[in-house]
Design a protein around this motif. Structure first.
Motif, mmCIF file in Angstrom:
data_model
loop_
_atom_site.group_PDB
_atom_site.id
_atom_site.type_symbol
_atom_site.label_atom_id
_atom_site.label_comp_id
_atom_site.label_asym_id
_atom_site.label_seq_id
_atom_site.Cartn_x
_atom_site.Cartn_y
_atom_site.Cartn_z
ATOM 1 N N GLU A 137 8.358 17.750 -59.476
ATOM 2 C CA GLU A 137 7.422 18.080 -60.556
ATOM 3 C C GLU A 137 6.880 16.845 -61.264
ATOM 4 N N ALA A 197 7.779 26.202 -51.352
ATOM 5 C CA ALA A 197 7.331 24.834 -51.679
ATOM 6 C C ALA A 197 7.050 24.672 -53.165
ATOM 7 N N GLY A 198 7.629 25.542 -53.977
ATOM 8 C CA GLY A 198 7.518 25.342 -55.429
ATOM 9 C C GLY A 198 6.765 26.451 -56.118
ATOM 10 N N ALA A 199 6.687 26.322 -57.427
ATOM 11 C CA ALA A 199 5.814 27.216 -58.179
ATOM 12 C C ALA A 199 4.390 26.992 -57.695
ATOM 13 N N ASP A 200 3.533 27.991 -57.875
ATOM 14 C CA ASP A 200 2.171 27.906 -57.344
ATOM 15 C C ASP A 200 1.336 26.958 -58.203
ATOM 16 N N ILE A 201 1.094 25.775 -57.648
ATOM 17 C CA ILE A 201 0.396 24.725 -58.409
ATOM 18 C C ILE A 201 -1.032 25.160 -58.738
ATOM 19 N N LYS A 202 -1.664 25.859 -57.774
ATOM 20 C CA LYS A 202 -3.062 26.258 -57.992
ATOM 21 C C LYS A 202 -3.167 27.274 -59.124
ATOM 22 N N ILE A 253 7.706 18.659 -65.521
ATOM 23 C CA ILE A 253 9.138 18.580 -65.206
ATOM 24 C C ILE A 253 9.580 19.941 -64.645
ATOM 25 N N ALA A 266 4.671 29.519 -51.955
ATOM 26 C CA ALA A 266 4.564 29.086 -53.361
ATOM 27 C C ALA A 266 4.784 30.304 -54.257
ATOM 28 N N GLY A 284 10.785 23.632 -64.410
ATOM 29 C CA GLY A 284 10.582 24.660 -65.441
ATOM 30 C C GLY A 284 11.302 25.962 -65.161
ATOM 31 N N LYS A 336 0.743 31.258 -45.934
ATOM 32 C CA LYS A 336 -0.361 30.290 -46.033
ATOM 33 C C LYS A 336 -0.160 29.310 -47.175
ATOM 34 N N ALA A 337 0.634 29.695 -48.155
ATOM 35 C CA ALA A 337 0.890 28.814 -49.302
ATOM 36 C C ALA A 337 2.327 28.298 -49.285
ATOM 37 N N LEU A 338 2.953 28.308 -48.101
ATOM 38 C CA LEU A 338 4.352 27.873 -47.969
ATOM 39 C C LEU A 338 5.255 28.552 -48.999
ATOM 40 N N GLY A 389 10.781 21.944 -55.930
ATOM 41 C CA GLY A 389 10.432 22.416 -57.265
ATOM 42 C C GLY A 389 11.053 23.772 -57.520
ATOM 43 N N GLY A 390 10.195 24.750 -57.835
ATOM 44 C CA GLY A 390 10.684 26.103 -58.087
ATOM 45 C C GLY A 390 11.432 26.686 -56.899
ATOM 46 N N LYS A 411 9.302 27.320 -41.921
ATOM 47 C CA LYS A 411 8.725 26.083 -42.483
ATOM 48 C C LYS A 411 9.066 25.903 -43.953
HETATM 49 C C1 HXC Z 1 0.398 26.083 -54.242
HETATM 50 C C2 HXC Z 1 0.913 25.162 -52.209
HETATM 51 C C3 HXC Z 1 2.132 24.642 -52.710
HETATM 52 C C4 HXC Z 1 2.450 24.921 -54.070
HETATM 53 C C5 HXC Z 1 1.961 24.065 -50.658
HETATM 54 N N1 HXC Z 1 0.863 24.778 -50.936
HETATM 55 N N2 HXC Z 1 2.745 23.970 -51.727
HETATM 56 N N3 HXC Z 1 0.083 25.874 -52.973
HETATM 57 N N4 HXC Z 1 1.550 25.636 -54.791
HETATM 58 N N5 HXC Z 1 3.584 24.510 -54.633
HETATM 59 C C6 HXC Z 1 -0.249 25.099 -50.053
HETATM 60 C C7 HXC Z 1 -1.128 23.885 -49.777
HETATM 61 O O1 HXC Z 1 -2.039 23.705 -50.819
HETATM 62 C C8 HXC Z 1 -1.801 24.292 -48.494
HETATM 63 O O2 HXC Z 1 -2.842 25.193 -48.767
HETATM 64 C C9 HXC Z 1 -0.701 25.056 -47.757
HETATM 65 O O3 HXC Z 1 0.234 25.454 -48.766
HETATM 66 C C10 HXC Z 1 0.030 24.198 -46.751
HETATM 67 O O4 HXC Z 1 0.486 23.027 -47.412
HETATM 68 P P1 HXC Z 1 0.193 21.545 -46.857
HETATM 69 O O5 HXC Z 1 0.317 20.617 -48.003
HETATM 70 O O6 HXC Z 1 -1.077 21.505 -46.089
HETATM 71 O O7 HXC Z 1 1.395 21.380 -45.846
HETATM 72 P P2 HXC Z 1 2.144 20.037 -45.427
HETATM 73 O O8 HXC Z 1 1.133 18.938 -45.203
HETATM 74 O O9 HXC Z 1 3.041 20.410 -44.322
HETATM 75 O O10 HXC Z 1 3.005 19.584 -46.705
HETATM 76 C C11 HXC Z 1 4.077 20.408 -47.163
HETATM 77 C C12 HXC Z 1 4.519 19.977 -48.572
HETATM 78 C C13 HXC Z 1 3.297 19.966 -49.528
HETATM 79 C C14 HXC Z 1 5.176 18.595 -48.526
HETATM 80 C C15 HXC Z 1 5.585 20.991 -49.021
HETATM 81 O O11 HXC Z 1 2.625 21.204 -49.393
HETATM 82 C C16 HXC Z 1 3.671 19.777 -50.966
HETATM 83 O O12 HXC Z 1 3.973 18.657 -51.394
HETATM 84 N N6 HXC Z 1 3.641 20.856 -51.733
HETATM 85 C C17 HXC Z 1 3.886 20.818 -53.184
HETATM 86 C C18 HXC Z 1 5.355 20.593 -53.472
HETATM 87 C C19 HXC Z 1 5.591 20.531 -54.965
HETATM 88 O O13 HXC Z 1 5.098 19.639 -55.663
HETATM 89 N N7 HXC Z 1 6.317 21.516 -55.472
HETATM 90 C C20 HXC Z 1 6.627 21.601 -56.889
HETATM 91 C C21 HXC Z 1 5.631 22.500 -57.557
HETATM 92 S S1 HXC Z 1 5.893 22.572 -59.319
HETATM 93 P P3 HXC Z 1 -4.328 24.991 -48.193
HETATM 94 O O14 HXC Z 1 -5.094 26.092 -48.834
HETATM 95 O O15 HXC Z 1 -4.727 23.629 -48.579
HETATM 96 O O16 HXC Z 1 -4.144 25.152 -46.714
HETATM 97 C C22 HXC Z 1 7.213 23.570 -59.483
HETATM 98 C C23 HXC Z 1 7.862 23.761 -60.804
HETATM 99 C C24 HXC Z 1 6.942 23.936 -61.854
HETATM 100 O O17 HXC Z 1 7.684 24.163 -58.603
HETATM 101 C C25 HXC Z 1 7.626 23.718 -63.155
HETATM 102 C C26 HXC Z 1 6.781 23.073 -64.124
HETATM 103 C C27 HXC Z 1 5.892 23.969 -64.931
#
Ligand code: HXC
Length: 258
Positions: free
Chosen positions: A132, A64-69, A138, A28, A140, A24-26, A108-109, A60
């Motif tokens: 990021e 999709a990265g570290a858990d942003i929430k 940036i 994360a 991490g 559900k969180a791809l 990202g992660g 899919k």
């Molecule tokens: C938490 C995430 C998430 C993430 C996706 N989800 N990526 N939750 N952390 N990284 C959740 C969404 O909130 C959503 O939950 C569900 O997964 C499905 O995602 P959608 O966005 O609805 O899907 P889609 O439209 O197909 O888009 C896919 C996507 C997009 C392009 C991958 O989800 C996205 O851009 N995700 C974030 C990618 C990102 O920025 N990653 C880097 C993170 S930072 P709900 O509850 O709404 O259904 C990182 C490093 C951190 O990784 C280092 C610095 C400290």
């Protein structure tokens, strides 16, 4: 029921498989998933019945990265005190070879986790990126370092500064992934690679990983010296005799060391 809440774990043919499982969180990467992945991986690493690890996600998303929430409300003292993300380094430091099977998003992660693997097999629709910057932060989990070492400054700066995503074909062209295969074959091809590695002499495979990994840390002279010493040390093991005898006797080797 699985004893883990964020991953599915299995072992087969000397391969320890970890599938990320937060659909559900791809996939994360939250703290619980990090702890589960790394603790299982460290256990596999110490298991004589395991010769390689396979890390995968879903169709899919690899991740999709570290858990942003989870990160959104963190503050500096908490991040620093817990040394947020440090535990992932234990995965990067495993001695057992690791294969990543990547379909979908590795962002990202997720991209950084893939880069901790030794071999990355990507499906043709896989998408890689370090976005990021779009969140005001940036990479991490090693992205700025491992990506730059893999693909060089020009491509790493492009990805880290613009946050743009790249496809599997470009990822292979720039040296980020080992191979690109049709999406429906990603897992089977990665499993084949993992099984091939797991069937080798374990100390030879581990030392091969150690030698290649050292090239990221050492000068050329130090690295080639380490390689030579590891090479020499393999002559103390039965598998060197077995491998070379099997070659001259035109048969498959039967490795003694596991
Ligand atoms: C938490 C995430 C998430 C993430 C996706 N989800 N990526 N939750 N952390 N990284 C959740 C969404 O909130 C959503 O939950 C569900 O997964 C499905 O995602 P959608 O966005 O609805 O899907 P889609 O439209 O197909 O888009 C896919 C996507 C997009 C392009 C991958 O989800 C996205 O851009 N995700 C974030 C990618 C990102 O920025 N990653 C880097 C993170 S930072 P709900 O509850 O709404 O259904 C990182 C490093 C951190 O990784 C280092 C610095 C400290």
């Amino acid at each position: 029921m699985s004893e883990y809440s964020t991953i599915v774990v299995s072992t087969d043919n000397r391969v320890g498989t970890i599938q990320l499982n937060r659909p559900k969180a791809l996939n994360a990467l939250n703290q619980e998933l990090m702890e589960e992945v790394v603790s299982v991986a460290v256990e596999f690493d110490a298991d004589p019945n395991i010769g390689s690890l396979l890390i995968t996600g879903s169709e899919k998303a690899f991740a999709a990265g570290a858990d942003i929430k989870e990160m959104a409300d963190q503050d500096y003292p908490g991040m620093y005190a817990s040394d947020w993300f440090r535990r992932w380094e234990d995965l990067a430091n495993l001695r057992t070879p690791v294969v990543a099977a990547v379909n979908g998003y590795a962002l990202g992660g997720g991209c950084e986790l893939a880069m901790m693997a030794d071999v990355i097999i990507a499906g043709e629709s896989a998408t890689f990126g370090q976005p990021e910057i779009n969140l005001g932060v940036i990479p991490g989990m090693g992205g700025s370092q491992r990506l730059t070492r893999s693909v060089g400054k020009a491509k790493a700066m492009d990805m880290v500064l613009t946050g743009r995503f790249i496809g599997a074909e470009e990822a292979e062209r720039i040296g980020l992934v080992s191979r690109v295969v049709p999406d429906d074959q990603t897992l089977s091809e990665a499993r084949k690679a993992a099984e091939l590695i797991a069937a080798k002499s374990k100390p030879a495979a581990q030392m091969a990983k150690e030698a290649v990994s050292a090239s990221f840390e050492t000068t050329l002279q130090q690295g080639t010296r380490l390689e030579r010493r590891l090479f020499h040390s393999l002559f103390s093991l039965a598998d060197q005799k077995e491998g070379m005898s099997a070659f001259t006797e035109k048969r498959d080797p039967e490795w003694k060391h596991r």
